[in-house]
Design a protein around this motif. Sequence first.
Motif, PDB file in Angstrom:
ATOM      1  N   GLU A  67      44.681  11.497  45.326  1.00  0.00           N
ATOM      2  CA  GLU A  67      44.343  11.048  46.677  1.00  0.00           C
ATOM      3  C   GLU A  67      43.329  11.961  47.366  1.00  0.00           C
ATOM      4  O   GLU A  67      42.519  11.501  48.169  1.00  0.00           O
ATOM      5  CB  GLU A  67      45.624  10.942  47.513  1.00  0.00           C
ATOM      6  CG  GLU A  67      45.469  10.160  48.788  1.00  0.00           C
ATOM      7  CD  GLU A  67      46.789   9.700  49.364  1.00  0.00           C
ATOM      8  OE1 GLU A  67      46.794   9.212  50.515  1.00  0.00           O
ATOM      9  OE2 GLU A  67      47.826   9.827  48.678  1.00  0.00           O
ATOM     10  N   HIS A 101      45.628   5.618  46.985  1.00  0.00           N
ATOM     11  CA  HIS A 101      47.061   5.885  47.161  1.00  0.00           C
ATOM     12  C   HIS A 101      47.948   5.081  46.212  1.00  0.00           C
ATOM     13  O   HIS A 101      48.790   5.625  45.523  1.00  0.00           O
ATOM     14  CB  HIS A 101      47.470   5.588  48.608  1.00  0.00           C
ATOM     15  CG  HIS A 101      48.879   5.980  48.933  1.00  0.00           C
ATOM     16  ND1 HIS A 101      49.209   7.216  49.434  1.00  0.00           N
ATOM     17  CD2 HIS A 101      50.047   5.309  48.815  1.00  0.00           C
ATOM     18  CE1 HIS A 101      50.515   7.294  49.605  1.00  0.00           C
ATOM     19  NE2 HIS A 101      51.052   6.145  49.239  1.00  0.00           N
ATOM     20  N   SER A 115      44.552   0.862  46.016  1.00  0.00           N
ATOM     21  CA  SER A 115      44.427   0.828  47.467  1.00  0.00           C
ATOM     22  C   SER A 115      43.775   2.118  47.937  1.00  0.00           C
ATOM     23  O   SER A 115      44.153   3.219  47.522  1.00  0.00           O
ATOM     24  CB  SER A 115      45.799   0.653  48.129  1.00  0.00           C
ATOM     25  OG  SER A 115      46.656   1.750  47.841  1.00  0.00           O
ATOM     26  N   ALA A 117      43.321   4.277  51.124  1.00  0.00           N
ATOM     27  CA  ALA A 117      44.053   4.352  52.388  1.00  0.00           C
ATOM     28  C   ALA A 117      43.153   4.593  53.593  1.00  0.00           C
ATOM     29  O   ALA A 117      43.408   4.093  54.680  1.00  0.00           O
ATOM     30  CB  ALA A 117      45.112   5.453  52.297  1.00  0.00           C
ATOM     31  N   HIS A 118      42.100   5.365  53.411  1.00  0.00           N
ATOM     32  CA  HIS A 118      41.238   5.705  54.548  1.00  0.00           C
ATOM     33  C   HIS A 118      40.107   4.699  54.667  1.00  0.00           C
ATOM     34  O   HIS A 118      39.808   3.956  53.736  1.00  0.00           O
ATOM     35  CB  HIS A 118      40.671   7.114  54.371  1.00  0.00           C
ATOM     36  CG  HIS A 118      41.718   8.146  54.128  1.00  0.00           C
ATOM     37  ND1 HIS A 118      41.457   9.380  53.599  1.00  0.00           N
ATOM     38  CD2 HIS A 118      43.061   8.123  54.326  1.00  0.00           C
ATOM     39  CE1 HIS A 118      42.570  10.077  53.490  1.00  0.00           C
ATOM     40  NE2 HIS A 118      43.560   9.337  53.907  1.00  0.00           N
ATOM     41  N   GLY A 123      41.543   0.432  55.749  1.00  0.00           N
ATOM     42  CA  GLY A 123      41.475   0.695  54.318  1.00  0.00           C
ATOM     43  C   GLY A 123      41.126  -0.563  53.545  1.00  0.00           C
ATOM     44  O   GLY A 123      40.806  -1.616  54.115  1.00  0.00           O
ATOM     45  N   PHE A 144      45.645   2.197  56.557  1.00  0.00           N
ATOM     46  CA  PHE A 144      46.289   2.976  55.501  1.00  0.00           C
ATOM     47  C   PHE A 144      47.077   2.099  54.519  1.00  0.00           C
ATOM     48  O   PHE A 144      48.293   2.231  54.373  1.00  0.00           O
ATOM     49  CB  PHE A 144      47.232   4.029  56.099  1.00  0.00           C
ATOM     50  CG  PHE A 144      47.427   5.237  55.214  1.00  0.00           C
ATOM     51  CD1 PHE A 144      46.743   6.412  55.469  1.00  0.00           C
ATOM     52  CD2 PHE A 144      48.284   5.216  54.127  1.00  0.00           C
ATOM     53  CE1 PHE A 144      46.911   7.535  54.669  1.00  0.00           C
ATOM     54  CE2 PHE A 144      48.460   6.321  53.315  1.00  0.00           C
ATOM     55  CZ  PHE A 144      47.774   7.492  53.589  1.00  0.00           C
ATOM     56  N   PRO A 145      46.410   1.181  53.812  1.00  0.00           N
ATOM     57  CA  PRO A 145      47.109   0.439  52.756  1.00  0.00           C
ATOM     58  C   PRO A 145      47.603   1.407  51.685  1.00  0.00           C
ATOM     59  O   PRO A 145      46.874   2.320  51.280  1.00  0.00           O
ATOM     60  CB  PRO A 145      46.041  -0.508  52.212  1.00  0.00           C
ATOM     61  CG  PRO A 145      44.741   0.067  52.653  1.00  0.00           C
ATOM     62  CD  PRO A 145      44.996   0.806  53.918  1.00  0.00           C
ATOM     63  N   ALA A 146      48.837   1.200  51.248  1.00  0.00           N
ATOM     64  CA  ALA A 146      49.470   2.198  50.377  1.00  0.00           C
ATOM     65  C   ALA A 146      50.022   1.545  49.115  1.00  0.00           C
ATOM     66  O   ALA A 146      49.270   1.081  48.269  1.00  0.00           O
ATOM     67  CB  ALA A 146      50.556   2.944  51.159  1.00  0.00           C
ATOM     68  N   ASN A 161      50.643  -1.997  54.614  1.00  0.00           N
ATOM     69  CA  ASN A 161      49.720  -1.237  55.453  1.00  0.00           C
ATOM     70  C   ASN A 161      50.529  -0.156  56.168  1.00  0.00           C
ATOM     71  O   ASN A 161      51.130  -0.401  57.213  1.00  0.00           O
ATOM     72  CB  ASN A 161      49.010  -2.170  56.433  1.00  0.00           C
ATOM     73  CG  ASN A 161      48.095  -3.146  55.716  1.00  0.00           C
ATOM     74  OD1 ASN A 161      47.193  -2.758  54.984  1.00  0.00           O
ATOM     75  ND2 ASN A 161      48.341  -4.441  55.914  1.00  0.00           N
ATOM     76  N   HIS A 194      56.591   0.956  53.593  1.00  0.00           N
ATOM     77  CA  HIS A 194      56.262   1.685  52.370  1.00  0.00           C
ATOM     78  C   HIS A 194      57.123   1.146  51.238  1.00  0.00           C
ATOM     79  O   HIS A 194      58.137   0.477  51.473  1.00  0.00           O
ATOM     80  CB  HIS A 194      56.509   3.188  52.562  1.00  0.00           C
ATOM     81  CG  HIS A 194      55.765   4.052  51.594  1.00  0.00           C
ATOM     82  ND1 HIS A 194      56.376   4.659  50.529  1.00  0.00           N
ATOM     83  CD2 HIS A 194      54.447   4.403  51.535  1.00  0.00           C
ATOM     84  CE1 HIS A 194      55.481   5.358  49.853  1.00  0.00           C
ATOM     85  NE2 HIS A 194      54.296   5.224  50.433  1.00  0.00           N
TER      86      HIS A 194
END
Length: 437
Positions: A67, A101, A115, A117-118, A123, A144-146, A161, A194
């Motif tokens: 990351e 991420h 994904s 995140a930023h 994202g 912030f997609p994770a 997200n 999450h």
Amino acid sequence: MRLETIQRSRKSLFRSLPFALGDSVSLWLAARLIAVVLFASFLETSVPIALAQSKPDKDYLVYVLSEAADTISLLRFGPGGARLEREVPTGDMPIDIDGPHGIAISHDKQFYYVSLAHGRPFGSVWKYSTKDDRVLGQTTLGLFPATMDLSADGSLLWVVNFNLHGDMVPSSVSVVATEPMLEVARITTCAMPHGSRLNPQGTKHYSACMMDDMLVEIDTQTLKVSRHFLLTKGREMGMNGAPVTPGTKTAAMSGMKSGPSNSSREQPAGRGQHMDMGGHGMEPPKPGDLSCSPTWAQPSVTGSSIFVACNKSSEIVEVDAAGWKMKRRIPARPGVYNLAVTKDGTRLLTTNKRDQSVSVIDLKSGQELGRIPTRRKVLHGVVVSPDDRYAFVSVEGVGSEPGTVEIIDLTALKIVASLDVPEEAAGIDFFRTEPAK
């Protein structure tokens, strides 16, 4: 030393014992010598067997993301040990970190999805070819997609997200059509979702709300929240419909409003109370804090149960999918974070973020079969090989340390290989097995 040499030495020692029988000190020394020889004999005969069980007979390939380095790494583990197969840069921001991420690999092994995140500020998710790591498409998502999961046919990608750095307001789950790489739905759920996972039947999607102390279920046919479950200790409750929290706006798609829900207006215990946004699961609970702060939702292999990692209370809550009731709380190590279930459904693996370890739990008894300490701190993800022989664990590391992938033999319950990767190893997924090279 060969086994025959040990056996000869052992026989010689026993023949020489009579000289010492009249001397108590010599007798004590002789007894100690016998113990040493027997222990050496045990090591010489048993250790090679354990190593033989640990040695793979084929190559295992795993993708892991870094990351803090905007890097995708493909690792190979086989009879020759673990090595880096190749590295692929990702992201498109020339100065800032894009932050890869989550990763998900299609069941046909033709594609993988990452994904980022930023963003500016949102994202995105990128589609890659496993053949040549070429980017095939991308689409913008939320904040912030994770973590994410794929439908069995690979047509839909479910991405939470996470909104790690934003306001504590309900976020969402994005549904992406993978052929055109188009977001077809954005379903509002809760604060900081999450641990995105589909049940084996593909009918339900589960995610955990880190700051709302909830497990949320989405019906994959209607693209609406069907139920939610409050995880706070002493207040456990399953409810129908979407959670009602301050600022909630239930929407299956932009511009599409859902019907009324049958949910409780119970205020979550986690929101605004002992929040751990920056540490992302590293801060221990304050005295009197009963919140769960869930970080992962993992359906069982049959889909009859959902296991939720309670990062704050260091427990795993098992929820019965049919009755939507809590079945039990399983004690876990400090900061339990991500989960994985073996393919035979008998064991649950946990990464323990504040304990610097991985646990293997017997699901029938709820007992820990083994705790495996890792070389570095801040554990992240875990994935199990299809044959249940190995677990691959990503460890972020601290500061300038590299990330690490630890490979655990699930029979011996020990680390058999370790490989450094670029900084902050995060999402990890199993690619495939191949004949050993």
